[in-house]
Design an enzyme around this catalytic site. Sequence first.
Site, PDB file in Angstrom:
ATOM      1  NE  ARG A   1      -3.142  -2.882   0.035  1.00 37.07           N
ATOM      2  CZ  ARG A   1      -2.723  -4.135  -0.144  1.00 37.07           C
ATOM      3  NH1 ARG A   1      -2.845  -5.015   0.845  1.00 37.07           N
ATOM      4  NH2 ARG A   1      -2.178  -4.520  -1.273  1.00 37.07           N
TER       5      ARG A   1
ATOM      6  CB  SER B   1      -2.301   0.583  -5.802  1.00 35.65           C
ATOM      7  OG  SER B   1      -1.504  -0.420  -6.399  1.00 35.65           O
TER       8      SER B   1
ATOM      9  CD  GLU C   1      -3.835   0.892  -1.503  1.00 31.80           C
ATOM     10  OE1 GLU C   1      -2.667   0.659  -1.133  1.00 31.80           O
ATOM     11  OE2 GLU C   1      -4.442   0.225  -2.350  1.00 31.80           O
TER      12      GLU C   1
END
Length: 303
Positions: free
Chosen positions: A177, A227, A297
Site C-alpha cells: 500500500r 478496507s 488505510e
Amino acid sequence: MYHRFLSFLYDRNITDTVVYPGDSLSRLTSFRIGGACRFSVFPGSEASLLASVDFLAREAYPYKILGRGSNILASDRGYGGAVLRTDRLNELSFSGREIRAGCGLPLPRLCYQASRRGIAGFSRLFGIPGSLGGAIFMNAGAYGETVGDRVTAVRVYFPEDGEISWVCAKDCTFSYRKSLFREKKSIILGAILNGEPGTPGNLTTLCRETMARRRAAQPLAFPSAGSVFLRPEKGYAGAMIEGAGLCGASVGGAVVSSRHAGFIVNTGGATAADVKELIRKIKEAVLEKYGVSLETEIELLGD
C-alpha cells in the site's frame, strides 16, 4: 476563486474542461459521505489538467486530485478548495502484451480488457474499485497480486519541479500500500504496464470468479471506502475486529460489516463524524483485546 478559474479557462481557450461550483463530496466519493468542495474540475485532457494545477498552485489555492474517490472519507464540513477528477483521462491502448493507459481509467476496465486479449496478470485485480492512477498511488492489490507487479513505467508530473517524468518500475518503490508517489508530491498521469501470455477464455472466467469471490466476501451492496485498516504485521484487521465482537457495531448510519469486519459501510445517512467515531471504537477494542494498534488505510479529505 471559482469565477477567476473560469476566466483563466476562457483566457487560455481551454474548452474541454467541465467545472461545477459547490460540488458535493458525497457525489465524488464512493463512501457517499461529505460536504461540498468550493468547486470540482473535470479536465478533458492531460494538458488541461496540468494547466489547472499550475494555475491553482500559482494562486496558492488548495486542490485535491481524485480518481474515483474510492479510498476517501470526506469531511462533513466539506473541503475549502478545488477537487480535480481524472475520470475523462481514460485512454487505453494495447501493443502485444504492453498496455498504455491514462490515470483516470477505471481499474476494472483495464483488467477485463487485458484479460479478454489474453494478457495474464490482471484478472485477480478485477473488481478493485477506483482509477489506475489511484491504484498505482497506493499500490492496490488483492489475492496476492498488486498493480505495482505489472507496472513498467509511470508518467508523472512533479509540481515542485514543474516537470513531467517517466519513472521506471524499480524507482517506484512499490511495497504494501505504498509507492514513491505517496511519499513525494506528485500527480500520476498514466502508465505502461505489461502482462504474461494467457488464454482469453480462461482469463475472463477468472475475472468473473474473482468478482464472485468479492461479492461473497465483501459488502458491495453498500457504499464504503473499501478496507478501512492496513493489514497488521501479524494477523488480519478484519479477523481482529470480528474477534473483538464488533461485527454489526454502529454509530449513526456507519456500520461494521457483518460480511467483512474490515469494512465500514454507509447504510444510509452516515456522516464522517459517525465513521470517525466508529474507527476510534474499533481501534480501542482491538488494542485492548490483541495489543495491536490498527492504522487506517483510507484517506481523510477536508477540515
